[in-house]
Design a protein around this motif. Structure first.
Motif, mmCIF file in Angstrom:
data_model
loop_
_atom_site.group_PDB
_atom_site.id
_atom_site.type_symbol
_atom_site.label_atom_id
_atom_site.label_comp_id
_atom_site.label_asym_id
_atom_site.label_seq_id
_atom_site.Cartn_x
_atom_site.Cartn_y
_atom_site.Cartn_z
ATOM 1 N N VAL A 182 -40.034 45.565 11.968
ATOM 2 C CA VAL A 182 -38.736 45.759 12.424
ATOM 3 C C VAL A 182 -38.166 45.264 13.517
ATOM 4 N N GLU A 183 -37.016 44.775 13.459
ATOM 5 C CA GLU A 183 -36.395 44.131 14.580
ATOM 6 C C GLU A 183 -35.671 44.950 15.540
ATOM 7 N N GLY A 184 -35.589 44.766 16.815
ATOM 8 C CA GLY A 184 -34.753 45.930 17.661
ATOM 9 C C GLY A 184 -35.682 46.927 18.072
ATOM 10 N N LEU A 185 -35.064 47.783 18.899
ATOM 11 C CA LEU A 185 -35.739 48.860 19.349
ATOM 12 C C LEU A 185 -35.614 50.217 18.673
ATOM 13 N N GLY A 186 -36.508 51.147 18.671
ATOM 14 C CA GLY A 186 -36.497 52.258 18.053
ATOM 15 C C GLY A 186 -35.843 53.382 18.774
ATOM 16 N N LYS A 187 -35.401 54.375 17.872
ATOM 17 C CA LYS A 187 -34.409 55.378 18.501
ATOM 18 C C LYS A 187 -34.964 56.463 19.603
ATOM 19 N N GLU A 188 -36.259 56.361 19.407
ATOM 20 C CA GLU A 188 -36.920 57.359 20.436
ATOM 21 C C GLU A 188 -38.235 56.617 21.155
ATOM 22 N N ALA A 223 -46.122 44.573 9.050
ATOM 23 C CA ALA A 223 -46.027 43.429 7.927
ATOM 24 C C ALA A 223 -44.782 42.729 8.038
ATOM 25 N N ALA A 224 -44.779 41.602 7.747
ATOM 26 C CA ALA A 224 -43.509 40.695 7.821
ATOM 27 C C ALA A 224 -43.525 39.888 6.719
ATOM 28 N N SER A 265 -40.727 41.677 17.246
ATOM 29 C CA SER A 265 -40.517 40.531 16.604
ATOM 30 C C SER A 265 -40.269 39.272 17.360
ATOM 31 N N ARG A 266 -39.982 39.464 18.873
ATOM 32 C CA ARG A 266 -39.494 38.373 19.556
ATOM 33 C C ARG A 266 -40.646 37.986 20.473
ATOM 34 N N GLY A 267 -41.698 38.754 20.283
ATOM 35 C CA GLY A 267 -42.960 38.664 21.160
ATOM 36 C C GLY A 267 -42.751 38.605 22.800
ATOM 37 N N LEU A 268 -43.427 37.852 23.606
ATOM 38 C CA LEU A 268 -43.289 37.896 24.872
ATOM 39 C C LEU A 268 -43.232 36.466 25.451
#
Length: 212
Positions: free
Chosen positions: A206-212, A151-152, A134-137
């Motif tokens: 979804v924002e943030g990192l996944g759990k795995e 989808a956003a 969601s922040r891109g690079l």
């Protein structure tokens, strides 16, 4: 049905859904979707349908991959940002047309599996990053093209800011539990122009990192 016939039907099926750009069709012929599908669903690799890949994600149906790639109007010198690596299939198709592809995935397991496939297929112009899409690079921006495979509610501001003037972003927009629209955004000297392309269904961004 032998492999050659299966692949011929695969390409014919994509064409019949409106993918007519010769470079996109050649890229999709060159990249074997079967390399990106594991386990129980491998035998359905050449059907025009989304398939589960783990971490609650899917590999998009080939005709949608083709239509999204076509909508980017890619050139051979373009630097592309993909948000949502998933299986890596979309990035692999992009890599056959564009100069360089940066792809970001929030699930570490998926990015590791995708990197292995890229290496096996010799796709050296893909940089796969574990991060918050969601922040891109921002450190690699601006990008000539941006493609979002989740989808956003609206085209994400941080991603729009990373698109160069004259650049194109393709993104599904809408609530995750209703019909979404595939939108093409062009950045102009004075702002952004929006085209609505077709109805689609994608997992939510979804924002943030996944759990795995």
């Amino acid at each position: 049905m032998d492999d050659a016939e299966q692949k011929m039907r695969f390409i014919y099926g994509i064409r019949s859904k409106g993918v007519t750009d010769a470079r996109v069709l050649a890229a999709m012929e060159a990249i074997d979707r079967g390399a990106f599908v594991r386990g129980l669903f491998a035998e359905r690799s050449y059907e025009d349908m989304p398939l589960p890949i783990g971490c609650g994600q899917t590999i998009s149906q080939p005709s949608v991959v083709g239509l999204m790639t076509q909508a980017l109007e890619l050139g051979p010198r373009d630097k592309v940002l993909e948000i949502g690596t998933g299986s890596g299939y979309q990035a692999a198709v992009l890599s056959r047309i564009a100069r360089r592809v940066y792809t970001v995935e929030r699930h570490r397991r998926l990015i590791q599996e995708a990197r292995q496939v890229f290496e096996k297929l010799g796709l050296v112009n893909i940089i796969a990053v574990h991060g918050d899409g969601s922040r891109g690079l921002p450190e690699q921006s601006p990008f000539d093209r941006i493609i979002v495979t989740a989808a956003a509610e609206d085209p994400p501001g941080p991603l729009l800011a990373q698109l160069r003037i004259g650049g194109i972003m393709v993104v599904p927009v809408g609530q995750s539990d209703t019909v979404q629209s595939l939108i093409r955004v062009r950045r102009t000297e004075t702002g952004f122009e929006y085209d609505e392309l077709r109805a689609v269904r994608f997992v939510p961004l979804v924002e943030g990192l996944g759990k795995e």
